[in-house]
Motif scaffolding. Structure first.
Motif, PDB file in Angstrom:
ATOM      1  N   SER A  63       0.594   4.563  -1.480  1.00 54.04           N
ATOM      2  CA  SER A  63      -0.292   4.887  -2.603  1.00 54.04           C
ATOM      3  C   SER A  63      -1.021   3.634  -3.245  1.00 54.04           C
ATOM      4  CB  SER A  63       0.761   5.348  -3.883  1.00 54.04           C
ATOM      5  OG  SER A  63       1.166   4.305  -4.684  1.00 54.04           O
ATOM      6  N   LEU A  64      -2.015   3.919  -4.152  1.00 57.22           N
ATOM      7  CA  LEU A  64      -2.840   2.866  -4.360  1.00 57.22           C
ATOM      8  C   LEU A  64      -2.070   1.932  -5.083  1.00 57.22           C
ATOM      9  CD1 LEU A  64      -4.079   3.058  -7.811  1.00 57.22           C
ATOM     10  CD2 LEU A  64      -4.687   5.352  -6.645  1.00 57.22           C
ATOM     11  N   TYR A  65      -0.919   2.453  -5.882  1.00 59.83           N
ATOM     12  CA  TYR A  65      -0.060   1.464  -6.647  1.00 59.83           C
ATOM     13  C   TYR A  65       0.696   0.278  -5.843  1.00 59.83           C
ATOM     14  CZ  TYR A  65      -1.776   5.320  -9.841  1.00 59.83           C
ATOM     15  OH  TYR A  65      -2.292   5.956 -10.593  1.00 59.83           O
ATOM     16  N   GLN A  66       0.728   0.760  -4.598  1.00 61.66           N
ATOM     17  CA  GLN A  66       1.416  -0.086  -3.730  1.00 61.66           C
ATOM     18  C   GLN A  66       0.672  -1.289  -3.198  1.00 61.66           C
ATOM     19  OE1 GLN A  66       3.254   3.390  -1.646  1.00 61.66           O
ATOM     20  NE2 GLN A  66       5.056   1.882  -1.445  1.00 61.66           N
ATOM     21  N   TYR A  67      -0.603  -1.238  -3.592  1.00 63.81           N
ATOM     22  CA  TYR A  67      -1.550  -2.430  -3.172  1.00 63.81           C
ATOM     23  C   TYR A  67      -1.773  -3.481  -4.134  1.00 63.81           C
ATOM     24  CZ  TYR A  67      -2.153  -0.284   1.577  1.00 63.81           C
ATOM     25  OH  TYR A  67      -1.955   0.234   2.554  1.00 63.81           O
ATOM     26  N   LYS A  68      -2.143  -4.872  -3.817  1.00 63.19           N
ATOM     27  CA  LYS A  68      -2.324  -5.618  -4.849  1.00 63.19           C
ATOM     28  C   LYS A  68      -3.729  -6.168  -4.901  1.00 63.19           C
ATOM     29  CE  LYS A  68      -0.962 -10.230  -6.300  1.00 63.19           C
ATOM     30  NZ  LYS A  68      -0.082 -11.341  -6.040  1.00 63.19           N
ATOM     31  N   TYR A  69      -4.396  -5.877  -3.848  1.00 65.18           N
ATOM     32  CA  TYR A  69      -5.747  -6.514  -3.420  1.00 65.18           C
ATOM     33  C   TYR A  69      -6.746  -5.548  -3.219  1.00 65.18           C
ATOM     34  CZ  TYR A  69      -3.342 -10.893  -3.279  1.00 65.18           C
ATOM     35  OH  TYR A  69      -2.252 -11.857  -3.498  1.00 65.18           O
ATOM     36  N   GLN A 125      -3.816 -15.647  -3.258  1.00 61.34           N
ATOM     37  CA  GLN A 125      -4.824 -14.712  -3.407  1.00 61.34           C
ATOM     38  C   GLN A 125      -5.657 -14.173  -2.088  1.00 61.34           C
ATOM     39  OE1 GLN A 125      -6.061 -13.001  -6.162  1.00 61.34           O
ATOM     40  NE2 GLN A 125      -4.416 -14.036  -7.386  1.00 61.34           N
ATOM     41  N   VAL A 126      -5.985 -13.164  -2.097  1.00 62.00           N
ATOM     42  CA  VAL A 126      -6.861 -12.536  -0.890  1.00 62.00           C
ATOM     43  C   VAL A 126      -8.125 -11.890  -1.412  1.00 62.00           C
ATOM     44  CG1 VAL A 126      -6.646 -10.756   0.784  1.00 62.00           C
ATOM     45  CG2 VAL A 126      -4.755 -12.239   0.450  1.00 62.00           C
ATOM     46  N   GLN A 127      -9.240 -12.258  -0.950  1.00 66.59           N
ATOM     47  CA  GLN A 127     -10.260 -11.496  -1.483  1.00 66.59           C
ATOM     48  C   GLN A 127     -10.825 -10.359  -0.111  1.00 66.59           C
ATOM     49  OE1 GLN A 127     -10.417 -15.089  -1.325  1.00 66.59           O
ATOM     50  NE2 GLN A 127      -9.392 -14.761  -3.288  1.00 66.59           N
ATOM     51  N   LEU A 128     -11.343  -9.381  -0.377  1.00 68.20           N
ATOM     52  CA  LEU A 128     -11.805  -8.411   0.249  1.00 68.20           C
ATOM     53  C   LEU A 128     -13.193  -7.933   0.016  1.00 68.20           C
ATOM     54  CD1 LEU A 128      -8.524  -6.254   0.063  1.00 68.20           C
ATOM     55  CD2 LEU A 128      -9.051  -7.995   1.785  1.00 68.20           C
ATOM     56  N   VAL A 129     -13.838  -7.961   1.411  1.00 67.42           N
ATOM     57  CA  VAL A 129     -15.402  -7.675   1.060  1.00 67.42           C
ATOM     58  C   VAL A 129     -15.632  -6.611   2.083  1.00 67.42           C
ATOM     59  CG1 VAL A 129     -17.742  -8.107   1.168  1.00 67.42           C
ATOM     60  CG2 VAL A 129     -16.003  -9.848   0.175  1.00 67.42           C
ATOM     61  N   GLU A 130     -15.950  -5.178   1.587  1.00 67.33           N
ATOM     62  CA  GLU A 130     -16.236  -4.059   2.528  1.00 67.33           C
ATOM     63  C   GLU A 130     -17.968  -4.027   2.965  1.00 67.33           C
ATOM     64  OE1 GLU A 130     -13.332  -2.096  -0.599  1.00 67.33           O
ATOM     65  OE2 GLU A 130     -15.207  -3.410  -0.602  1.00 67.33           O
ATOM     66  N   SER A 131     -17.832  -3.416   4.262  1.00 68.85           N
ATOM     67  CA  SER A 131     -19.383  -3.349   4.388  1.00 68.85           C
ATOM     68  C   SER A 131     -19.454  -2.190   5.640  1.00 68.85           C
ATOM     69  CB  SER A 131     -20.071  -4.536   5.094  1.00 68.85           C
ATOM     70  OG  SER A 131     -19.311  -5.135   6.490  1.00 68.85           O
ATOM     71  N   GLY A 132     -20.572  -1.603   5.778  1.00 65.75           N
ATOM     72  CA  GLY A 132     -20.918  -0.460   6.707  1.00 65.75           C
ATOM     73  C   GLY A 132     -21.063   0.837   6.367  1.00 65.75           C
ATOM     74  N   GLY A 133     -20.794   0.922   5.072  1.00 63.98           N
ATOM     75  CA  GLY A 133     -21.269   2.396   4.494  1.00 63.98           C
ATOM     76  C   GLY A 133     -22.614   2.750   4.691  1.00 63.98           C
ATOM     77  N   TYR A 177     -15.336   4.212  -0.181  1.00 59.41           N
ATOM     78  CA  TYR A 177     -14.319   3.809   0.407  1.00 59.41           C
ATOM     79  C   TYR A 177     -14.116   2.519   0.170  1.00 59.41           C
ATOM     80  CZ  TYR A 177     -14.593   7.809   3.510  1.00 59.41           C
ATOM     81  OH  TYR A 177     -14.310   9.401   3.893  1.00 59.41           O
ATOM     82  N   TYR A 178     -12.590   2.230  -0.014  1.00 57.39           N
ATOM     83  CA  TYR A 178     -12.168   0.925  -0.501  1.00 57.39           C
ATOM     84  C   TYR A 178     -11.328   0.409   0.370  1.00 57.39           C
ATOM     85  CZ  TYR A 178     -13.844   2.149  -5.287  1.00 57.39           C
ATOM     86  OH  TYR A 178     -14.821   2.450  -6.153  1.00 57.39           O
ATOM     87  N   CYS A 179     -11.084  -0.950   0.782  1.00 51.93           N
ATOM     88  CA  CYS A 179     -10.236  -1.659   1.524  1.00 51.93           C
ATOM     89  C   CYS A 179      -9.258  -2.238   0.426  1.00 51.93           C
ATOM     90  CB  CYS A 179     -11.110  -2.781   2.215  1.00 51.93           C
ATOM     91  SG  CYS A 179      -9.894  -4.152   3.261  1.00 51.93           S
ATOM     92  N   ALA A 180      -7.890  -2.183   0.847  1.00 55.30           N
ATOM     93  CA  ALA A 180      -6.821  -2.860   0.213  1.00 55.30           C
ATOM     94  C   ALA A 180      -5.917  -3.606   0.984  1.00 55.30           C
ATOM     95  CB  ALA A 180      -6.254  -1.747  -0.833  1.00 55.30           C
ATOM     96  N   ALA A 181      -5.292  -4.624   0.380  1.00 53.35           N
ATOM     97  CA  ALA A 181      -4.252  -5.260   0.997  1.00 53.35           C
ATOM     98  C   ALA A 181      -3.039  -5.689   0.231  1.00 53.35           C
ATOM     99  CB  ALA A 181      -4.559  -6.394   1.562  1.00 53.35           C
ATOM    100  N   THR A 182      -1.744  -5.694   0.833  1.00 57.62           N
ATOM    101  CA  THR A 182      -0.764  -6.229  -0.157  1.00 57.62           C
ATOM    102  C   THR A 182       0.203  -7.092   0.694  1.00 57.62           C
ATOM    103  OG1 THR A 182       1.362  -5.463  -1.407  1.00 57.62           O
ATOM    104  CG2 THR A 182       0.532  -4.288   0.563  1.00 57.62           C
ATOM    105  N   GLU A 183       1.111  -8.123  -0.100  1.00 58.65           N
ATOM    106  CA  GLU A 183       1.834  -8.789   0.727  1.00 58.65           C
ATOM    107  C   GLU A 183       3.348  -8.105   0.560  1.00 58.65           C
ATOM    108  OE1 GLU A 183       0.599 -11.067  -2.142  1.00 58.65           O
ATOM    109  OE2 GLU A 183      -0.602 -12.553  -1.299  1.00 58.65           O
ATOM    110  N   THR A 184       3.642  -6.933  -0.258  1.00 51.89           N
ATOM    111  CA  THR A 184       4.814  -6.449  -0.218  1.00 51.89           C
ATOM    112  C   THR A 184       5.277  -5.684   1.165  1.00 51.89           C
ATOM    113  OG1 THR A 184       4.463  -6.281  -2.487  1.00 51.89           O
ATOM    114  CG2 THR A 184       6.363  -4.860  -1.658  1.00 51.89           C
ATOM    115  N   ARG A 185       6.481  -5.905   1.529  1.00 51.27           N
ATOM    116  CA  ARG A 185       6.835  -5.305   2.828  1.00 51.27           C
ATOM    117  C   ARG A 185       7.487  -4.057   2.325  1.00 51.27           C
ATOM    118  NH1 ARG A 185       5.576  -7.822   7.208  1.00 51.27           N
ATOM    119  NH2 ARG A 185       5.049 -10.099   6.982  1.00 51.27           N
ATOM    120  N   TRP A 186       6.775  -3.025   1.912  1.00 48.07           N
ATOM    121  CA  TRP A 186       7.181  -1.923   1.607  1.00 48.07           C
ATOM    122  C   TRP A 186       8.143  -0.888   2.797  1.00 48.07           C
ATOM    123  CZ3 TRP A 186       6.819  -1.027  -3.373  1.00 48.07           C
ATOM    124  CH2 TRP A 186       5.701  -1.702  -4.032  1.00 48.07           C
TER     125      TRP A 186
END
Length: 129
Positions: A112-118, A1-9, A94-103
């Motif tokens: 696309s947004l569908y290619q991201y998991k977190y 699992q990966v957690q993402l927290v944005e800031s700076g807006g 604005y959102y940050c996103a991450a994935t482990e899939t090597r597209w």
């Protein structure tokens, strides 16, 4: 699992700058792509920039080329989006996103947004004219 927290807006006048940060925690060692998305009210999220971790390939949406810069620190724990010459049309969540899939993708193609998991919770950017 990966957690993402944005800031700076925040709010800025047209022509100004903001720097968004995305702090990643958890099991980040397998993350392959990280990206920044924005979402206008009633619209689907669109990717504005992404970086292939390790490969260092970077892709930008045409609307932000030359104005936005995506970067990540060497420990892969923080992703940044430096936004310069901001325009009112950059106003969005604005959102940050991450994935482990090597597209695999064509050169210069965004994910696309569908290619991201977190996903992070988002940070609002407002640009006034």
């Amino acid at each position: 699992q990966v957690q993402l927290v944005e800031s700076g807006g925040g709010s800025v006048q047209a022509g100004g700058s903001l720097r968004l940060s995305c702090d990643a925690s958890g099991y980040t060692v397998d993350v392959s792509f990280m990206g920044w998305f924005r979402q206008y009210p009633g619209k689907e999220r669109e990717e504005v920039a992404d970086i292939e971790i390790g490969g260092n390939t970077i892709v930008y949406h045409d609307s932000v080329k030359g104005r936005f810069t995506i970067s990540e620190d060497k420990r892969k724990t923080t992703l940044y989006l430096q936004m310069n010459s901001l325009k009112p049309e950059d106003t969005a969540m604005y959102y940050c996103a991450a994935t482990e899939t090597r597209w695999q993708r064509p050169p210069g193609a965004l994910l696309s947004l569908y290619q991201y998991k977190y996903w992070g919770q988002g940070t609002q950017v407002t640009v006034s004219s």
